[in-house]
Write an enzyme that holds these catalytic residues in place. Structure first.
Site, short mmCIF file in Angstrom:
data_model
loop_
_atom_site.label_atom_id
_atom_site.label_comp_id
_atom_site.label_asym_id
_atom_site.label_seq_id
_atom_site.Cartn_x
_atom_site.Cartn_y
_atom_site.Cartn_z
N CYS A 172 0.87 -1.18 0.00
CA CYS A 172 0.00 0.00 0.00
C CYS A 172 0.90 1.23 0.00
CB CYS A 172 -0.99 -0.01 1.16
SG CYS A 172 -0.30 0.23 2.81
N ARG A 178 -3.47 -0.61 5.24
CA ARG A 178 -3.99 -1.69 4.40
C ARG A 178 -3.06 -2.88 4.26
NH1 ARG A 178 -5.39 2.09 -0.60
NH2 ARG A 178 -3.62 3.20 0.30
N ASP A 189 -8.27 3.43 1.18
CA ASP A 189 -7.42 3.86 2.28
C ASP A 189 -8.29 4.41 3.42
OD1 ASP A 189 -5.47 4.82 3.97
OD2 ASP A 189 -4.45 6.00 2.43
#
Length: 163
Positions: A7, A13, A124
């Site tokens: 990420c 994440r 996100d």
């Protein structure tokens, strides 16, 4: 087999995906054959633990992210890992642009493994509320289950060739 989840900052994440994958691989008896890690496209959080909100949401579901530490994707990751799984299209492009010749086939979208969700990306949650972190967990659990199902035949082939 080695899998890298990617990420942006490696604090929300991708460490969540790593934590979920560790548990599902253990439940599937694959923890010795499949190594997982996570990294970010940016290095702003290197050495930091995952975001406390990610850790809290994950712990409520039995995933302990507290020992994970952020790091940035390194050039050697393309040689070391069999799969580099991007959390969103931007990460995919970043990895694909930097992949050496012969390694682009390793770069994939993480959500391409999802069994029920039809999303392309894992959003996100950093600037949102607590529900965003639970949504990330839902998506990670879905995609990790599909990933484990997908890699199982390859892991079994490798087991047989070694044994």
């Amino acid at each position: 087999m080695k899998i890298l989840f990617v990420c942006t900052g490696n604090i929300c994440r991708s460490p969540t995906a790593e934590g979920v994958a560790r548990r599902w691989l253990a439940m599937s008896g694959l923890e010795k054959e499949v190594r997982v890690d996570s990294a970010g496209t940016q290095g702003h959080h290197c050495g930091e633990a995952p975001d406390l909100r990610s850790q809290t949401a994950a712990l409520r579901r039995g995933y302990d992210l507290s020992r994970l530490r952020a790091r940035k994707v390194q050039p050697q990751d393309f040689a070391e890992f069999d799969l580099l799984l991007a959390m969103d299209r931007e990460h995919f492009e970043y990895l694909n642009d930097r992949a050496p010749d012969g390694c682009r086939h390793k770069v994939r979208m993480f959500m391409s493994y999802a069994r029920t969700s039809r999303r392309d990306d894992v959003p996100d949650p950093y600037y949102g509320g607590a529900t965003g972190f639970d949504a990330v967990l839902d998506l990670c659990e879905d995609a990790v289950q599909g990933l484990v199902e997908d890699i199982m035949p390859e892991v079994n082939r490798r087991r047989q060739s070694v044994g």
